[in-house]
Scaffold this active site. Structure first.
Site, PDB file in Angstrom:
ATOM      1  N   LYS A 114       0.818  -1.213   0.000  1.00 35.16           N
ATOM      2  CA  LYS A 114       0.000   0.000   0.000  1.00 35.16           C
ATOM      3  C   LYS A 114       0.851   1.262   0.000  1.00 35.16           C
ATOM      4  O   LYS A 114       0.515   2.246  -0.657  1.00 35.16           O
ATOM      5  CB  LYS A 114      -0.949  -0.008   1.195  1.00 35.16           C
ATOM      6  CG  LYS A 114      -2.066  -1.037   1.067  1.00 35.16           C
ATOM      7  CD  LYS A 114      -3.031  -0.989   2.239  1.00 35.16           C
ATOM      8  CE  LYS A 114      -4.158  -1.991   2.053  1.00 35.16           C
ATOM      9  NZ  LYS A 114      -5.116  -1.963   3.186  1.00 35.16           N
ATOM     10  N   LYS A 197      -9.355 -10.981  -7.281  1.00 33.15           N
ATOM     11  CA  LYS A 197     -10.281 -11.221  -6.183  1.00 33.15           C
ATOM     12  C   LYS A 197     -11.407 -10.189  -6.197  1.00 33.15           C
ATOM     13  O   LYS A 197     -11.181  -9.013  -6.462  1.00 33.15           O
ATOM     14  CB  LYS A 197      -9.504 -11.129  -4.864  1.00 33.15           C
ATOM     15  CG  LYS A 197     -10.274 -11.549  -3.629  1.00 33.15           C
ATOM     16  CD  LYS A 197      -9.372 -11.490  -2.403  1.00 33.15           C
ATOM     17  CE  LYS A 197     -10.123 -11.844  -1.140  1.00 33.15           C
ATOM     18  NZ  LYS A 197      -9.237 -11.764   0.058  1.00 33.15           N
ATOM     19  N   LYS A 200     -14.284  -4.538  -2.993  1.00 31.02           N
ATOM     20  CA  LYS A 200     -15.013  -3.267  -2.984  1.00 31.02           C
ATOM     21  C   LYS A 200     -14.292  -2.200  -3.787  1.00 31.02           C
ATOM     22  O   LYS A 200     -14.889  -1.223  -4.216  1.00 31.02           O
ATOM     23  CB  LYS A 200     -15.199  -2.788  -1.543  1.00 31.02           C
ATOM     24  CG  LYS A 200     -13.893  -2.517  -0.822  1.00 31.02           C
ATOM     25  CD  LYS A 200     -14.116  -2.105   0.603  1.00 31.02           C
ATOM     26  CE  LYS A 200     -12.799  -1.827   1.325  1.00 31.02           C
ATOM     27  NZ  LYS A 200     -11.962  -3.027   1.467  1.00 31.02           N
TER      28      LYS A 200
END
Length: 336
Positions: A114, A197, A200
């Site tokens: 990240k 995958k 959201k």
């Protein structure tokens, strides 16, 4: 209780949970709560590691809690609460951060991924210490098992290390938990990009099956799901990722085995198969959606249930925190 204890949670980072959350987490939690003294949290403090709008975060927190309950997490049976309602989570995080090495925190794979994606200017200290907060979440409740996906296994290993380090340095205060990794069959992929995958944060909403979607939208997404040109309903993850993903969803929600579904649709083509899958998904998600929306229609009652559960969680958490404070040498506040 004599039952072993379980802890798990999800962030309130979307208006609705998606099929991967439901199949990979909620269904498993619903079954596990029978055998464990289960603590389930809506981890809103973790959600602050991403930019959020205050009113939206509050709404998403309620919506996530409502979906937990609607999916079968019983507030009268399990302890279902909002993370920020139990102050001990933040307090224990500071204590644990003082025994966490910079190097071991820096090695966390999710942080590295990240931080590279966000860049230095947008990478916060909160994101860096996210795994320490997760360790506090788990250790506060003397947790025996933590059901997680493979991507969270490293964080549970850090939690174990911190528990053992604290216990060795100050005296035993924590149960050392173990991770229970979800089965590979619970991994659900995007309907439009079946090698990624379901998430959201997907580029397109068309590939995500949301728990609170209108049934007509759910059916449309399934009918438009990516397959291949072969036309045969069979499982082959490498060569037929789209069809294989749909088979996994079908099997997970129907309780049937993949070979039995393959046999049923042999020679019938993708149209019939997708219609059958749509019926299964809507049949499973429909009652959950209705129950969640009903709970959200009465936010005061939902808040009351969450408050009662937070009080129950606080009793356990405060006992652990008080023991930790004593062991590290913090002076107790006098009672006036």
């Amino acid at each position: 209780m004599n039952k072993p204890r379980l802890y798990s949670g999800m962030q309130p980072s979307a208006d609705s949970l998606q099929a991967g959350n439901y199949i990979g987490a909620l269904v498993q939690w619903r079954d596990l709560q029978q055998a464990y003294d289960a603590f389930f949290s809506v981890v809103d403090l973790h959600a602050l590691t991403q930019p959020s709008i205050p009113d939206e975060l509050r709404a998403k927190t309620r919506r996530t809690a409502a979906q937990y309950i609607a999916a079968g997490i019983e507030p009268s049976q399990s302890t279902l609460y909002v993370q920020s309602h139990v102050a001990a989570h933040a307090e224990l995080t500071w204590i644990l951060s003082t025994i966490t090495g910079f190097g071991e925190a820096n090695r966390m794979t999710q942080f590295k991924d990240k931080s590279q994606r966000y860049g230095n200017e947008n990478t916060t200290v909160g994101l860096f210490t996210y795994p320490v907060l997760m360790a506090a979440d788990i250790l506060l409740y003397q947790t025996d098992i933590v059901p997680v996906g493979e991507d969270q296994k490293q964080h549970v290993e850090l939690t174990r290390d911190l528990a053992e380090r604290f216990n060795s340095r100050y005296g035993t205060a924590f149960t050392v938990p173990r991770a229970v990794i979800q089965k590979e069959t619970a991994r659900i992929y995007d309907l439009q990009n079946p090698t990624s995958k379901m998430s959201k944060s997907a580029e397109s909403d068309a590939g995500v099956l949301w728990l609170l979607d209108d049934p007509a939208i759910t059916k449309k997404k399934i009918m438009r799901a990516v397959t291949d040109s072969e036309g045969a309903v069979r499982f082959d993850r490498e060569n037929k990722p789209g069809v294989s993903n749909l088979l996994v969803i079908y099997a997970a929600l129907s309780g049937r085995q993949v070979p039995a579904i393959e046999d049923e649709y042999a020679g019938r083509g993708y149209g019939d198969f997708k219609k059958g899958l749509a019926d299964v998904v809507i049949g499973e998600f429909g009652p959950v959606r209705e129950r969640a929306l009903a709970l959200l229609d009465d936010p005061a009652e939902l808040d009351r249930m969450l408050a009662a559960n937070a009080a129950r969680a606080s009793e356990v958490a405060e006992r652990t925190l008080a023991d930790v404070y004593d062991k590290v040498g913090l002076l107790r506040r006098a009672v006036l």
